[in-house]
Design an enzyme around this catalytic site. Structure first.
Site, mmCIF file in Angstrom:
data_model
loop_
_atom_site.group_PDB
_atom_site.id
_atom_site.type_symbol
_atom_site.label_atom_id
_atom_site.label_comp_id
_atom_site.label_asym_id
_atom_site.label_seq_id
_atom_site.Cartn_x
_atom_site.Cartn_y
_atom_site.Cartn_z
ATOM 1 N N ASP A 18 4.012 18.701 3.413
ATOM 2 C CA ASP A 18 4.307 17.548 4.223
ATOM 3 C C ASP A 18 5.722 17.009 4.424
ATOM 4 O O ASP A 18 6.055 16.676 5.499
ATOM 5 C CB ASP A 18 3.759 16.107 3.408
ATOM 6 C CG ASP A 18 2.092 16.421 3.389
ATOM 7 O OD1 ASP A 18 1.413 17.237 4.076
ATOM 8 O OD2 ASP A 18 1.524 15.585 2.942
ATOM 9 N N ARG A 98 10.267 6.362 -8.865
ATOM 10 C CA ARG A 98 10.649 5.919 -7.818
ATOM 11 C C ARG A 98 12.064 5.521 -7.754
ATOM 12 O O ARG A 98 12.956 5.762 -6.848
ATOM 13 C CB ARG A 98 9.555 5.032 -7.114
ATOM 14 C CG ARG A 98 8.299 5.585 -6.765
ATOM 15 C CD ARG A 98 8.578 7.197 -6.828
ATOM 16 N NE ARG A 98 7.184 7.800 -6.236
ATOM 17 C CZ ARG A 98 6.855 9.308 -6.695
ATOM 18 N NH1 ARG A 98 7.722 9.921 -7.444
ATOM 19 N NH2 ARG A 98 5.725 9.661 -6.186
ATOM 20 N N ASP A 127 4.556 3.525 -2.869
ATOM 21 C CA ASP A 127 5.762 4.266 -3.045
ATOM 22 C C ASP A 127 6.690 3.988 -1.747
ATOM 23 O O ASP A 127 7.763 3.991 -2.213
ATOM 24 C CB ASP A 127 5.453 5.906 -3.049
ATOM 25 C CG ASP A 127 5.182 6.243 -4.405
ATOM 26 O OD1 ASP A 127 5.177 5.697 -5.270
ATOM 27 O OD2 ASP A 127 4.514 7.253 -4.558
ATOM 28 N N SER A 181 -5.112 14.624 -4.888
ATOM 29 C CA SER A 181 -3.778 14.554 -4.398
ATOM 30 C C SER A 181 -3.039 14.241 -6.056
ATOM 31 O O SER A 181 -3.769 13.707 -6.828
ATOM 32 C CB SER A 181 -3.296 13.718 -3.501
ATOM 33 O OG SER A 181 -3.260 12.253 -4.333
#
Length: 403
Positions: A18, A98, A127, A181
């Site tokens: 990705d 993050r 996110d 995922s």
């Protein structure tokens, strides 16, 4: 934002399919120079392939950094000083990574003269919010490119076709649908999507990577000790360790005994519910141990006040407000309470559970001479009469007034 306005962008780059597509898409659609940033926060993957793939795609400025110690010391440990759990159970393993990644994106942008940053978070998740709130808090004039909110590559088939069109290698397992995922760091592994989207469906046991199932954990308990200094864990079984090494050690111990699995339907900040399955073996032990040492070192009202602000503190981290003034204010309060949280906790690890079985501290508020059931000379039990009558006064007056 006009695409021609962007001259250089720093991309949070994993080296996976990705973000490799995003890298090429930025070059094609924005015609800008791309700088890649790959962070080692304990995801357990070799990062050199990310460098080679970035080089193959024509990138000259490539940043690959080991942030494990900073991650645990400056983000995970402050969070654990608050005993933080979102919605009562989630230990925020993804959320807390993050702001660190976002902070480094901004620092690299400033160092390289980039005018934008980019990330691979989708328009449905949390996110995107966490990365961008961090970015704007630290550099208000930064531009942010979020490809998932702009492009039309909205299916796995389209992504693979784009990759093949631009000679981006596609791993064989990406040609089929993965069952879920996964996001990993030193704090945890999270699993979501695909086979897990049905909240009634139990996760397959062979999905888990950090922990054995409690049923297959050792039949004998294991006892360990964790030492704390001013609210931070500093040693396991008497061995002093760096923050990252300590969490790694607790991960191994917790994984061995099947500790730290969680199946949760949570409320995302963007408004929808999401089902996630988490493995947080070391963090689960650390939470229990920290509450254990606090139980003998914190004053009652101090502890209760701290517990009362924890849900708000957890919500701020989950929603991406790590660098917001209200989180910093709460952190100051929390850290003040930790000045005397020093000592040792003994824990029993057995079949998915970490239990406190002993605690001691040079700053303990626990006094045997006061709490003993044997004869003592320091506590006058008659004093309880007035204490109870004063506390009952408003109850008695209320009953008299209202019948």
């Amino acid at each position: 934002m006009k695409k021609g306005d962007i001259k250089k962008v720093v991309l949070a780059y994993s080296g996976g399919l990705d973000t490799s597509i995003i890298l090429k898409w930025l070059q094609v659609e924005y015609g800008c120079e791309v700088v890649t940033f790959t962070a080692d926060i304990g995801q357990g993957e070799e990062l050199e392939p990310a460098r080679k793939k970035a080089e193959m795609l024509g990138i000259k400025d490539i940043f690959i950094e080991d942030l494990r110690e900073e991650f645990v010391r400056d983000f995970v440990f402050p969070m654990f000083r608050a005993n933080t759990q979102y919605e009562g159970v989630y230990l925020l393993g993804t959320s807390i990574a993050r702001p660190l990644i976002g902070k480094r994106l901004i620092e690299i942008a400033e160092a390289t003269g980039a005018d934008a940053i980019s990330h691979g978070a989708t328009g449905k998740g949390n996110d995107q919010v966490r990365f961008e709130l961090t970015a704007y808090a630290l550099k208000p004039d930064i531009k942010v490119i979020a490809p998932w909110r702009e492009w039309d590559l909205n299916s796995r088939t389209k992504l693979i076709e784009y990759a093949q069109q631009h000679q981006i290698p596609v791993p064989k397992d990406k040609h089929g649908d993965a069952p879920y995922s996964m996001d990993a760091n030193l704090m945890h592994i999270s699993y979501e999507g695909k086979a897990l989207e049905d909240p009634w469906q139990e996760a397959d046991d062979d999905m888990f990577r950090l922990t054995v199932s409690p049923e297959n954990a050792p039949n004998e308990p294991e006892y360990i000790t964790v030492d704390f200094e001013q609210g931070n864990a500093v040693a396991v079984n008497g061995e002093r360790l760096t923050p990252a090494a300590l969490l790694t050690k607790l991960n191994a111990l917790g994984g061995k005994h099947g500790i730290g699995r969680l199946d949760l339907v949570e409320n995302r900040f963007v408004g929808m519910k999401s089902r996630g399955v988490y493995e947080t073996p070391g963090g689960s032990i650390l939470l229990v141990a920290h509450r254990g040492i606090e139980s003998i070192t914190l004053d009652r009202e101090e502890a209760h006040l701290k517990d009362s602000v924890m849900p708000k503190y957890a919500e701020l981290i989950y929603n991406g407000f790590w660098f917001a003034p209200e989180r910093l204010a709460l952190q100051a309060l929390i850290d003040k309470t930790q000045e005397n949280v020093t000592g040792t906790v003994r824990l029993k690890l057995y079949k998915g559970v970490a239990s406190v079985v002993g605690r001691k501290s040079p700053k303990s508020l626990y006094r045997m001479d006061y709490v003993t059931f044997e004869e003592d000379s320091v506590y006058d039990q008659y004093d309880a009469n007035g204490f109870i009558r004063l506390n009952a006064l408003r109850l008695r007056l209320g009953k008299l007034a209202r019948g």
